[in-house]
Write an enzyme that holds these catalytic residues in place. Structure first.
Site, short mmCIF file in Angstrom:
data_model
loop_
_atom_site.label_atom_id
_atom_site.label_comp_id
_atom_site.label_asym_id
_atom_site.label_seq_id
_atom_site.Cartn_x
_atom_site.Cartn_y
_atom_site.Cartn_z
N GLU A 256 139.96 -32.04 63.54
CA GLU A 256 139.74 -30.93 64.47
C GLU A 256 138.25 -30.72 64.74
OE1 GLU A 256 141.13 -27.88 66.83
OE2 GLU A 256 142.53 -28.39 65.23
N GLY A 257 137.93 -30.44 65.99
CA GLY A 257 136.55 -30.10 66.34
C GLY A 257 135.57 -31.23 66.11
N ARG A 258 135.97 -32.45 66.43
CA ARG A 258 135.15 -33.64 66.16
C ARG A 258 134.77 -33.73 64.68
NH1 ARG A 258 131.32 -31.97 70.24
NH2 ARG A 258 132.23 -32.21 72.30
N ASP A 290 129.04 -35.62 66.57
CA ASP A 290 130.43 -36.07 66.37
C ASP A 290 130.55 -36.60 64.96
OD1 ASP A 290 132.98 -37.19 66.45
OD2 ASP A 290 132.75 -37.92 68.50
N ARG A 292 133.49 -37.49 63.45
CA ARG A 292 134.76 -38.17 63.21
C ARG A 292 134.55 -39.57 62.66
NH1 ARG A 292 137.45 -37.27 68.98
NH2 ARG A 292 135.27 -37.71 69.55
#
Length: 358
Positions: A256-258, A290, A292
């Site tokens: 979630e949310g990068r 980011d 992720r």
């Protein structure tokens, strides 16, 4: 920590739980140990117990420190790099909270001056901010160098917790969905990770590389129909596109949310309401643009027996990370969707500042 000693993923799971409860933890790096009290979830009595001399400096990120205009901060530091802030008498718990959370910048505009001090325990400091991101809390701590706590972990323990190779298939079942009644759902998890990743297989393998969409979880967009982003429409359009192609996979990733978590994503939304774009909102919070890690997606594809894919994306970083993790991307398939008045700036920021290829 020696590279030959395996990390203990269980310790990281315990540390995440401790951070969310406002309990101190310690991280032992190659260059020293830091005892840490999370500012977001602690309170004044816990701070007094942790630091009775009221001398523990604050550990913040470079991105947040730049917002505070810290003196002698390295301008070249990445937004999620650690910075230690000298503790002065007027930095009590309330002021520390104001320093940690940029949502309060308009409420308490007069802060400082502050001074960054040398952080010898760079490995432990960087690991602390990484642990905060994984735990979904603000990357801000009271820190005591050379001290310990009831729970001591190492950067290697965090590496083990985040190791995509630990992911395995938990179960699978037939799941008809709107637009793909022949779909199959496959759930993946690791022993300590609280969230499960999901694959939705549409159609049957036919010898062609599947059309694959990597979709990061977005509660506001996927479930609530938020117009601030394009996540919900992207998810449904991906299912439709894969159904048309007759064979493909949607990977639903719990990032979630990068990668900064739901609460921090909503904090970023609050900063966007103040006029900051999605990139600056993340860095003002103290996170990378980011965070992720698509190695998880590569592991999921490998477990499903797929090593070559057609990737439905506008994000070249997804292509690069998948290929770096051993998945061959034979084609990047653009994923175009119209903007709306609420997400025009968001999409323009992704195009202009994060390299999305619209």
């Amino acid at each position: 920590m020696s590279a030959s000693i395996p990390g203990d993923a269980h310790k990281t799971a315990l540390a995440i739980d401790a951070l969310r409860r406002g309990w101190p933890v310690a991280i032992a790096g190659a260059d020293g140990t830091l005892a840490l009290l999370p500012i977001e979830t602690a309170d004044p009595p816990r701070l007094a117990a942790f630091d009775p001399a009221a001398s523990a400096p604050l550990l913040l990120s470079a991105g947040r420190s730049a917002t505070l205009k810290l003196a002698n901060q390295l301008e070249a530091a990445a937004p999620d790099a650690p910075v230690l802030v000298e503790r002065v008498p007027w930095i009590d718990f309330a002021m520390a909270t104001a320093l940690a959370d940029p949502q309060f910048d308009l409420d308490t505009p007069m802060k400082g001056p502050f001074r960054a001090i040398h952080l010898a325990e760079t490995e432990a400091g960087a690991a602390a901010l990484r642990l905060a991101r994984i735990g979904g809390v603000l990357p801000a701590f009271f820190a005591r160098a050379g001290e310990s706590a009831a729970l001591v972990l190492t950067p290697g323990d965090i590496d083990a917790h985040e190791d995509a190779a630990r992911l395995s298939i938990a179960t699978r079942a037939h799941l008809p969905v709107v637009g793909a009644e022949d779909a199959e759902i496959v759930a993946f998890r690791t022993p300590e990770m609280p969230g499960e990743h999901i694959a939705l297989l549409i159609g049957k393998p036919d010898g062609r590389p599947p059309l694959v969409r990597l979709h990061s979880e977005c509660l506001t967009g996927d479930m609530l129909g938020s117009l601030k982003c394009d996540c919900g429409p992207q998810l449904h359009a991906a299912i439709d596109a894969i159904a048309v192609s007759r064979w493909g996979i949607v990977l639903y990733l719990r990032q979630e949310g990068r990668g900064i978590g739901l609460i921090n994503k909503l904090r970023a939304y609050a900063l966007q309401d103040q006029g900051f774009d999605t990139v600056d909102a993340n860095t003002r919070l103290g996170f990378a643009v980011d965070s992720r890690n698509f190695a998880v997606a590569a592991r999921m594809l490998a477990l499903l027996g797929q090593t070559s894919v057609r990737l439905l994306t506008n994000n070249p970083q997804k292509v690069a990370q998948l290929e770096g993790a051993g998945i061959r991307v034979v084609e990047r398939v653009p994923h175009f969707l119209p903007a709306n008045p609420h997400n025009e700036r968001y999409l323009a920021t992704k195009r202009d500042r994060t390299g999305h290829q619209f």
